[in-house]
Scaffold this motif. Sequence first.
Motif, PDB file in Angstrom:
ATOM      1  N   MET A 209    -109.733  -3.303 -69.071  1.00  0.00           N
ATOM      2  CA  MET A 209    -111.134  -3.149 -69.457  1.00  0.00           C
ATOM      3  C   MET A 209    -111.341  -3.538 -70.909  1.00  0.00           C
ATOM      4  SD  MET A 209    -111.907   0.514 -67.680  1.00  0.00           S
ATOM      5  CE  MET A 209    -113.499   0.679 -68.481  1.00  0.00           C
ATOM      6  N   ASP A 210    -112.476  -4.214 -71.186  1.00  0.00           N
ATOM      7  CA  ASP A 210    -112.754  -4.678 -72.548  1.00  0.00           C
ATOM      8  C   ASP A 210    -112.948  -3.526 -73.526  1.00  0.00           C
ATOM      9  OD1 ASP A 210    -112.579  -7.215 -71.640  1.00  0.00           O
ATOM     10  OD2 ASP A 210    -114.714  -7.692 -71.764  1.00  0.00           O
ATOM     11  N   ASP A 211    -113.486  -2.408 -73.051  1.00  0.00           N
ATOM     12  CA  ASP A 211    -113.797  -1.296 -73.953  1.00  0.00           C
ATOM     13  C   ASP A 211    -112.659  -0.281 -74.065  1.00  0.00           C
ATOM     14  OD1 ASP A 211    -116.358  -2.205 -74.588  1.00  0.00           O
ATOM     15  OD2 ASP A 211    -117.160  -1.413 -72.717  1.00  0.00           O
ATOM     16  N   MET A 212    -111.471  -0.644 -73.601  1.00  0.00           N
ATOM     17  CA  MET A 212    -110.344   0.287 -73.597  1.00  0.00           C
ATOM     18  C   MET A 212    -109.238  -0.176 -74.533  1.00  0.00           C
ATOM     19  SD  MET A 212    -107.755   1.081 -70.442  1.00  0.00           S
ATOM     20  CE  MET A 212    -108.950   1.970 -69.458  1.00  0.00           C
ATOM     21  N   SER A 213    -108.623   0.782 -75.204  1.00  0.00           N
ATOM     22  CA  SER A 213    -107.414   0.515 -75.992  1.00  0.00           C
ATOM     23  C   SER A 213    -106.308   1.456 -75.543  1.00  0.00           C
ATOM     24  CB  SER A 213    -107.675   0.717 -77.486  1.00  0.00           C
ATOM     25  OG  SER A 213    -108.433  -0.337 -78.016  1.00  0.00           O
ATOM     26  N   ILE A 214    -105.074   1.015 -75.703  1.00  0.00           N
ATOM     27  CA  ILE A 214    -103.921   1.858 -75.388  1.00  0.00           C
ATOM     28  C   ILE A 214    -102.962   1.803 -76.571  1.00  0.00           C
ATOM     29  CG2 ILE A 214    -102.057   2.310 -73.746  1.00  0.00           C
ATOM     30  CD1 ILE A 214    -103.697   0.872 -71.613  1.00  0.00           C
ATOM     31  N   VAL A 215    -102.628   2.974 -77.103  1.00  0.00           N
ATOM     32  CA  VAL A 215    -101.696   3.090 -78.221  1.00  0.00           C
ATOM     33  C   VAL A 215    -100.391   3.623 -77.659  1.00  0.00           C
ATOM     34  CG1 VAL A 215    -101.269   4.153 -80.479  1.00  0.00           C
ATOM     35  CG2 VAL A 215    -103.604   3.580 -79.798  1.00  0.00           C
ATOM     36  N   THR A 216     -99.295   2.880 -77.835  1.00  0.00           N
ATOM     37  CA  THR A 216     -98.023   3.254 -77.207  1.00  0.00           C
ATOM     38  C   THR A 216     -96.887   3.298 -78.226  1.00  0.00           C
ATOM     39  OG1 THR A 216     -97.297   0.991 -76.746  1.00  0.00           O
ATOM     40  CG2 THR A 216     -98.718   2.030 -75.100  1.00  0.00           C
ATOM     41  N   ALA A 217     -95.809   3.977 -77.834  1.00  0.00           N
ATOM     42  CA  ALA A 217     -94.563   3.962 -78.610  1.00  0.00           C
ATOM     43  C   ALA A 217     -93.409   4.225 -77.652  1.00  0.00           C
ATOM     44  CB  ALA A 217     -94.590   5.026 -79.714  1.00  0.00           C
ATOM     45  N   PRO A 218     -92.266   3.577 -77.856  1.00  0.00           N
ATOM     46  CA  PRO A 218     -91.099   3.855 -77.008  1.00  0.00           C
ATOM     47  C   PRO A 218     -90.434   5.160 -77.428  1.00  0.00           C
ATOM     48  CG  PRO A 218     -90.555   2.185 -78.643  1.00  0.00           C
ATOM     49  CD  PRO A 218     -92.002   2.528 -78.845  1.00  0.00           C
ATOM     50  N   TYR A 219     -89.707   5.774 -76.488  1.00  0.00           N
ATOM     51  CA  TYR A 219     -88.903   6.953 -76.843  1.00  0.00           C
ATOM     52  C   TYR A 219     -87.473   6.757 -76.348  1.00  0.00           C
ATOM     53  CZ  TYR A 219     -89.676   8.598 -72.008  1.00  0.00           C
ATOM     54  OH  TYR A 219     -89.720   8.702 -70.645  1.00  0.00           O
ATOM     55  N   GLU A 220     -86.574   7.531 -76.902  1.00  0.00           N
ATOM     56  CA  GLU A 220     -85.143   7.316 -76.674  1.00  0.00           C
ATOM     57  C   GLU A 220     -84.475   8.566 -76.096  1.00  0.00           C
ATOM     58  OE1 GLU A 220     -83.709   6.564 -80.588  1.00  0.00           O
ATOM     59  OE2 GLU A 220     -84.558   4.536 -80.708  1.00  0.00           O
ATOM     60  N   VAL A 221     -83.336   8.347 -75.483  1.00  0.00           N
ATOM     61  CA  VAL A 221     -82.409   9.435 -75.159  1.00  0.00           C
ATOM     62  C   VAL A 221     -81.041   9.026 -75.693  1.00  0.00           C
ATOM     63  CG1 VAL A 221     -81.261  10.748 -73.347  1.00  0.00           C
ATOM     64  CG2 VAL A 221     -83.683  10.211 -73.124  1.00  0.00           C
ATOM     65  N   ASN A 222     -80.535   9.834 -76.603  1.00  0.00           N
ATOM     66  CA  ASN A 222     -79.244   9.555 -77.234  1.00  0.00           C
ATOM     67  C   ASN A 222     -79.171   8.137 -77.817  1.00  0.00           C
ATOM     68  OD1 ASN A 222     -78.301  12.158 -76.497  1.00  0.00           O
ATOM     69  ND2 ASN A 222     -77.795  11.403 -74.452  1.00  0.00           N
ATOM     70  N   GLY A 223     -80.259   7.743 -78.501  1.00  0.00           N
ATOM     71  CA  GLY A 223     -80.259   6.467 -79.209  1.00  0.00           C
ATOM     72  C   GLY A 223     -80.623   5.251 -78.381  1.00  0.00           C
ATOM     73  N   LYS A 224     -80.842   5.437 -77.067  1.00  0.00           N
ATOM     74  CA  LYS A 224     -81.173   4.297 -76.198  1.00  0.00           C
ATOM     75  C   LYS A 224     -82.616   4.433 -75.706  1.00  0.00           C
ATOM     76  CE  LYS A 224     -79.920   2.169 -71.784  1.00  0.00           C
ATOM     77  NZ  LYS A 224     -79.195   2.341 -70.514  1.00  0.00           N
ATOM     78  N   ILE A 225     -83.426   3.363 -75.889  1.00  0.00           N
ATOM     79  CA  ILE A 225     -84.812   3.401 -75.418  1.00  0.00           C
ATOM     80  C   ILE A 225     -84.831   3.486 -73.893  1.00  0.00           C
ATOM     81  CG2 ILE A 225     -86.937   2.051 -75.179  1.00  0.00           C
ATOM     82  CD1 ILE A 225     -86.462   0.984 -77.994  1.00  0.00           C
ATOM     83  N   VAL A 226     -85.513   4.515 -73.366  1.00  0.00           N
ATOM     84  CA  VAL A 226     -85.527   4.719 -71.912  1.00  0.00           C
ATOM     85  C   VAL A 226     -86.932   4.704 -71.322  1.00  0.00           C
ATOM     86  CG1 VAL A 226     -83.358   6.033 -71.883  1.00  0.00           C
ATOM     87  CG2 VAL A 226     -85.534   7.239 -72.210  1.00  0.00           C
ATOM     88  N   GLY A 227     -87.974   4.755 -72.173  1.00  0.00           N
ATOM     89  CA  GLY A 227     -89.331   4.796 -71.637  1.00  0.00           C
ATOM     90  C   GLY A 227     -90.356   4.640 -72.746  1.00  0.00           C
ATOM     91  N   THR A 228     -91.621   4.767 -72.372  1.00  0.00           N
ATOM     92  CA  THR A 228     -92.738   4.591 -73.302  1.00  0.00           C
ATOM     93  C   THR A 228     -93.769   5.681 -73.048  1.00  0.00           C
ATOM     94  OG1 THR A 228     -92.442   2.225 -72.902  1.00  0.00           O
ATOM     95  CG2 THR A 228     -94.299   2.849 -74.241  1.00  0.00           C
ATOM     96  N   LEU A 229     -94.467   6.082 -74.092  1.00  0.00           N
ATOM     97  CA  LEU A 229     -95.584   7.010 -73.924  1.00  0.00           C
ATOM     98  C   LEU A 229     -96.782   6.485 -74.703  1.00  0.00           C
ATOM     99  CD1 LEU A 229     -95.723   8.527 -76.856  1.00  0.00           C
ATOM    100  CD2 LEU A 229     -93.991  10.008 -75.887  1.00  0.00           C
ATOM    101  N   GLY A 230     -97.949   7.072 -74.466  1.00  0.00           N
ATOM    102  CA  GLY A 230     -99.110   6.583 -75.202  1.00  0.00           C
ATOM    103  C   GLY A 230    -100.382   7.336 -74.881  1.00  0.00           C
ATOM    104  N   VAL A 231    -101.446   6.881 -75.514  1.00  0.00           N
ATOM    105  CA  VAL A 231    -102.789   7.432 -75.326  1.00  0.00           C
ATOM    106  C   VAL A 231    -103.701   6.304 -74.856  1.00  0.00           C
ATOM    107  CG1 VAL A 231    -104.834   8.281 -76.565  1.00  0.00           C
ATOM    108  CG2 VAL A 231    -102.601   9.347 -76.960  1.00  0.00           C
TER     109      VAL A 231
END
Length: 343
Positions: free
Chosen positions: A292-314
């Motif tokens: 959607m044109d009127d939507m934004s998503i702010v994300t950041a990756p997260y880690e488990v024991n130093g390894k990126i395993v997923g992403t979260l956001g608003v």
Amino acid sequence: MQLDNRAQTLLKALVERYIADGQPVGSRALSKISGLELSPATIRNVMADLEDMGFVASPHTSAGRIPTPRGYRVFVDTLLTIESIDAIDEATLETKLQSRSQINSPQKIISNAAQVLSSLSQFAGVVMTPKRESIFQQIEFLRLSEKRILLVIVGPRGDVQNRLLLTDVDYTPSQLVQAANYINQHYGGLGFDEVRLRLQNELRQLRDDMTSLMQAAVEAGSDAMADESDNVVISGERNLLSVSDLSSNMTSLRKLFDMFEQKTSLMQLLDVSSKATGVQIFIGGESQLVPMDDMSIVTAPYEVNGKIVGTLGVIGPTRMAYERVIPIVDITAKLLSSALSNS
């Protein structure tokens, strides 16, 4: 395209005012809030230049201007003043992440993280859960009826997956025990993909019908571990119903809830984010990943024991308080990394 200091100051003032009240911003208002000693006529000229460059637009019904996706991009990349991390009580956030569960289960912590993102931002919080490892600890076959078998897969952390197998042969309970014992004894602790390769070479000494049962189990087990239907946790979708920018018409609402229901485009976007470092901002209208044109998503990756395993956001409107949402996402990613690494 490089903007001079005057144009940057006016663009920043315009975006901040528009985010605050949602109304097109006129030259007179800008002359008051920008802090620049400029006449309304001079400001109108700068605004005309910014419009020619695609950073602002004029709605038909107003003399004021609003930011375009390109204007938002310049704002978040170069003009934004992020709130101090001290402005958000990190200790309280950490408590919220873990306090709702007496059991320190990873799934519960992830669910709490989505709720925290939603409650702090007042938009929707989303977490892509870690990809499930294809490793199994043991399997079991349960005969349900003639030629119908339930495959029970136990993962390394005790998580259980079930799959139904339809077979050409009616196996006896003792045959099923024998097959499960063979797989557990020889392959327990391995990934299904590795087992598949070994089966081709090592099972020739067994009867063909037993081989086919084991191969069917490996295929089903591999599919079970790769199933991503529950890989996105979303909290606070209803918050977006009160955001007029997103819920102003039925077409927008339908797109919004299609995205939540199908999750495919959301998964793509979060998967892209997991390959980057730090906070990423996807702005509707400039990114094909945002529906959607009127939507934004702010994300950041997260880690488990130093390894990126997923992403979260608003997920929220393009007209969101980025200076507040960005540190919320950033801190929650760091706290989720810490909580999962210690769980």
